[in-house]
Design a protein around this motif. Structure first.
Motif, mmCIF file in Angstrom:
data_model
loop_
_atom_site.group_PDB
_atom_site.id
_atom_site.type_symbol
_atom_site.label_atom_id
_atom_site.label_comp_id
_atom_site.label_asym_id
_atom_site.label_seq_id
_atom_site.Cartn_x
_atom_site.Cartn_y
_atom_site.Cartn_z
ATOM 1 N N ALA A 68 -3.254 -0.148 36.101
ATOM 2 C CA ALA A 68 -2.277 -0.793 35.226
ATOM 3 C C ALA A 68 -2.668 -2.242 34.952
ATOM 4 C CB ALA A 68 -0.887 -0.738 35.868
ATOM 5 N N SER A 69 -3.176 -2.935 35.970
ATOM 6 C CA SER A 69 -3.601 -4.328 35.788
ATOM 7 C C SER A 69 -4.708 -4.416 34.741
ATOM 8 C CB SER A 69 -4.094 -4.913 37.117
ATOM 9 O OG SER A 69 -3.074 -4.916 38.084
ATOM 10 N N ASP A 70 -5.657 -3.494 34.809
ATOM 11 C CA ASP A 70 -6.767 -3.513 33.856
ATOM 12 C C ASP A 70 -6.283 -3.189 32.450
ATOM 13 O OD1 ASP A 70 -9.576 -4.113 33.929
ATOM 14 O OD2 ASP A 70 -9.954 -2.055 33.291
ATOM 15 N N ALA A 71 -5.321 -2.273 32.333
ATOM 16 C CA ALA A 71 -4.765 -1.944 31.015
ATOM 17 C C ALA A 71 -4.036 -3.148 30.418
ATOM 18 C CB ALA A 71 -3.825 -0.754 31.132
ATOM 19 N N ILE A 72 -3.304 -3.890 31.250
ATOM 20 C CA ILE A 72 -2.620 -5.095 30.772
ATOM 21 C C ILE A 72 -3.642 -6.147 30.353
ATOM 22 C CG2 ILE A 72 -1.167 -7.030 31.492
ATOM 23 C CD1 ILE A 72 0.357 -5.012 33.268
ATOM 24 N N LEU A 73 -4.698 -6.296 31.151
ATOM 25 C CA LEU A 73 -5.746 -7.254 30.806
ATOM 26 C C LEU A 73 -6.350 -6.932 29.437
ATOM 27 C CD1 LEU A 73 -7.676 -9.585 31.498
ATOM 28 C CD2 LEU A 73 -9.104 -7.928 32.712
ATOM 29 N N HIS A 74 -6.629 -5.659 29.186
ATOM 30 C CA HIS A 74 -7.201 -5.275 27.891
ATOM 31 C C HIS A 74 -6.238 -5.582 26.747
ATOM 32 C CE1 HIS A 74 -11.049 -3.457 28.908
ATOM 33 N NE2 HIS A 74 -10.482 -2.933 29.982
ATOM 34 N N SER A 75 -4.946 -5.430 26.978
ATOM 35 C CA SER A 75 -3.963 -5.744 25.938
ATOM 36 C C SER A 75 -3.980 -7.222 25.585
ATOM 37 C CB SER A 75 -2.556 -5.332 26.386
ATOM 38 O OG SER A 75 -2.355 -3.942 26.261
ATOM 39 N N ILE A 76 -3.944 -8.079 26.618
ATOM 40 C CA ILE A 76 -3.877 -9.507 26.314
ATOM 41 C C ILE A 76 -5.219 -10.051 25.813
ATOM 42 C CG2 ILE A 76 -1.958 -9.874 27.903
ATOM 43 C CD1 ILE A 76 -3.854 -11.072 29.897
ATOM 44 N N GLY A 98 -1.648 -9.565 39.782
ATOM 45 C CA GLY A 98 -1.125 -10.688 39.014
ATOM 46 C C GLY A 98 -2.211 -11.687 38.664
ATOM 47 N N TYR A 99 -3.190 -11.837 39.553
ATOM 48 C CA TYR A 99 -4.312 -12.722 39.237
ATOM 49 C C TYR A 99 -5.338 -11.999 38.371
ATOM 50 C CZ TYR A 99 -7.692 -16.425 39.473
ATOM 51 O OH TYR A 99 -8.557 -17.421 39.105
ATOM 52 N N TRP A 100 -5.501 -10.701 38.581
ATOM 53 C CA TRP A 100 -6.405 -9.870 37.773
ATOM 54 C C TRP A 100 -6.116 -10.091 36.282
ATOM 55 C CZ3 TRP A 100 -8.896 -4.977 39.838
ATOM 56 C CH2 TRP A 100 -9.522 -4.223 38.830
ATOM 57 N N ILE A 101 -4.832 -10.042 35.901
ATOM 58 C CA ILE A 101 -4.474 -10.169 34.490
ATOM 59 C C ILE A 101 -4.455 -11.629 34.024
ATOM 60 C CG2 ILE A 101 -3.179 -8.019 34.542
ATOM 61 C CD1 ILE A 101 -0.615 -9.522 34.703
ATOM 62 N N SER A 102 -4.609 -12.575 34.935
ATOM 63 C CA SER A 102 -4.572 -13.990 34.575
ATOM 64 C C SER A 102 -5.949 -14.602 34.354
ATOM 65 C CB SER A 102 -3.869 -14.799 35.677
ATOM 66 O OG SER A 102 -2.556 -14.356 35.901
ATOM 67 N N LEU A 177 -14.074 -9.000 41.063
ATOM 68 C CA LEU A 177 -14.918 -10.190 41.180
ATOM 69 C C LEU A 177 -15.525 -10.567 39.827
ATOM 70 C CD1 LEU A 177 -16.875 -9.498 44.508
ATOM 71 C CD2 LEU A 177 -14.929 -11.036 44.188
ATOM 72 N N ASN A 178 -16.013 -9.565 39.097
ATOM 73 C CA ASN A 178 -16.650 -9.834 37.808
ATOM 74 C C ASN A 178 -15.662 -10.420 36.799
ATOM 75 O OD1 ASN A 178 -19.098 -8.865 38.727
ATOM 76 N ND2 ASN A 178 -18.801 -6.811 37.901
ATOM 77 N N ILE A 179 -14.422 -9.924 36.830
ATOM 78 C CA ILE A 179 -13.402 -10.464 35.940
ATOM 79 C C ILE A 179 -13.176 -11.945 36.215
ATOM 80 C CG2 ILE A 179 -10.909 -10.409 35.452
ATOM 81 C CD1 ILE A 179 -11.101 -7.336 35.807
ATOM 82 N N VAL A 180 -13.122 -12.304 37.494
ATOM 83 C CA VAL A 180 -12.896 -13.701 37.870
ATOM 84 C C VAL A 180 -14.127 -14.549 37.554
ATOM 85 C CG1 VAL A 180 -12.341 -15.267 39.768
ATOM 86 C CG2 VAL A 180 -11.269 -13.008 39.666
ATOM 87 N N ILE A 181 -15.311 -14.046 37.866
ATOM 88 C CA ILE A 181 -16.551 -14.788 37.595
ATOM 89 C C ILE A 181 -16.666 -15.117 36.107
ATOM 90 C CG2 ILE A 181 -19.080 -14.558 37.531
ATOM 91 C CD1 ILE A 181 -18.753 -12.828 40.126
ATOM 92 N N GLY A 183 -14.199 -14.774 33.670
ATOM 93 C CA GLY A 183 -13.032 -15.430 33.104
ATOM 94 C C GLY A 183 -12.926 -16.890 33.482
ATOM 95 N N ARG A 184 -13.262 -17.197 34.735
ATOM 96 C CA ARG A 184 -13.138 -18.570 35.215
ATOM 97 C C ARG A 184 -14.449 -19.353 35.129
ATOM 98 N NH1 ARG A 184 -9.113 -20.653 34.525
ATOM 99 N NH2 ARG A 184 -9.551 -22.213 36.117
ATOM 100 N N LYS A 185 -15.527 -18.658 34.715
ATOM 101 C CA LYS A 185 -16.841 -19.299 34.589
ATOM 102 C C LYS A 185 -17.263 -19.946 35.916
ATOM 103 C CE LYS A 185 -16.473 -20.010 29.603
ATOM 104 N NZ LYS A 185 -15.304 -19.124 29.468
ATOM 105 N N LEU A 186 -17.167 -19.151 36.971
ATOM 106 C CA LEU A 186 -17.540 -19.582 38.317
ATOM 107 C C LEU A 186 -18.754 -18.791 38.782
ATOM 108 C CD1 LEU A 186 -13.953 -19.655 39.877
ATOM 109 C CD2 LEU A 186 -15.316 -21.650 39.203
ATOM 110 N N THR A 187 -19.455 -19.304 39.770
ATOM 111 C CA THR A 187 -20.621 -18.592 40.285
ATOM 112 C C THR A 187 -20.176 -17.412 41.146
ATOM 113 O OG1 THR A 187 -20.784 -19.892 42.320
ATOM 114 C CG2 THR A 187 -21.907 -20.761 40.348
ATOM 115 N N PRO A 188 -20.974 -16.344 41.185
ATOM 116 C CA PRO A 188 -20.630 -15.208 42.045
ATOM 117 C C PRO A 188 -20.457 -15.617 43.504
ATOM 118 C CG PRO A 188 -22.367 -14.588 40.519
ATOM 119 C CD PRO A 188 -22.166 -16.065 40.367
#
Length: 226
Positions: A68-76, A98-102, A177-181, A183-188
């Motif tokens: 569900a989190s991934d589906a919400i992420l794709h929507s936004i 909640g952070y996944w979709i943010s 992890l990849n979503i955060v890397i 989305g936030r432009k951070l190193t792995p």
């Protein structure tokens, strides 16, 4: 008025579930559930309104279903595809799902004590096999296929099923992890260090680069206006 410029405010509150009937604690529609269907409808409405020039997504959620989190992420992310700025305003919690979709938003704000991060996944089942044996309750099962009982609560996992479960969790964790890397432009390396399922307070998340700014809904409104 074609020249009118407005900001949409979308609320995402409660446990993230695939549908309103998926929650273990609530039956039927509930204001304490966040579903892909609800967010998809909100995004559809925003994209049909040319006067909306930015979106504030107010999240107060401890997480829930990765699907569900991934589906919400794709929507936004459809908003980003249309170059509509997306501002995340975190409430009491924006953790796990909640952070996944943010993480892919243009700007993230949290309060100093927002519970956020918790970049991790957990899965499994409760097996009542031992309890049934102690109570001398016999359960008969008719199945076909070696993994057909994998999610049955009356039999434990086999070693092969444990291995399958672990591989699935590893895949979900790497996706998170990849979503955060990205989305936030951070190193792995940095993301792996602040992940591992640990939750942070807002001011800590700001230090780690998981959020951009400490502030409430008023600050999010100012950012959206700019």
């Amino acid at each position: 008025n074609e020249d009118q410029q407005r900001i949409a405010l979308v609320f995402g509150t409660g446990e993230i579930v695939r549908s309103s009937s998926d929650s273990a604690w609530d039956m039927g529609e509930s204001p304490n559930q966040l579903t892909p269907h609800t967010i998809r409808k909100a995004v559809d409405g925003i994209l049909k309104d040319p006067s909306i020039k930015a979106v504030i997504f107010r999240i107060d959620s401890p997480g829930g279903s990765p699907v569900a989190s991934d589906a919400i992420l794709h929507s936004i992310q459809r908003l980003k595809a249309k170059k509509i700025p997306l501002i995340i305003s975190m409430g009491n919690a924006a953790a796990s799902g909640g952070y996944w979709i943010s993480a892919s938003a243009d700007h993230i704000l949290a309060s100093p004590l927002t519970i956020t991060g918790s970049i991790g996944v957990v899965g499994g089942k409760i097996s009542f096999a031992g309890l049934a044996e102690k109570l001398k309750v016999n359960v008969g099962i008719v199945t076909e296929g070696s993994n057909s009982q994998m999610w049955s609560q009356v039999v434990p996992y086999t070693p092969a099923q444990w291995d399958t479960l672990q591989k699935n969790l590893d895949r979900l964790y790497q996706n998170f992890l990849n979503i955060v890397i990205q989305g936030r432009k951070l190193t792995p390396e940095h993301v792996r260090e602040v992940a591992k399922g640990r939750a942070w307070l807002g001011f800590e998340a700001r230090e780690f680069g998981l959020v951009d700014e400490i502030g409430g809904i008023e600050s999010a409104l100012s950012k959206a206006k700019s």
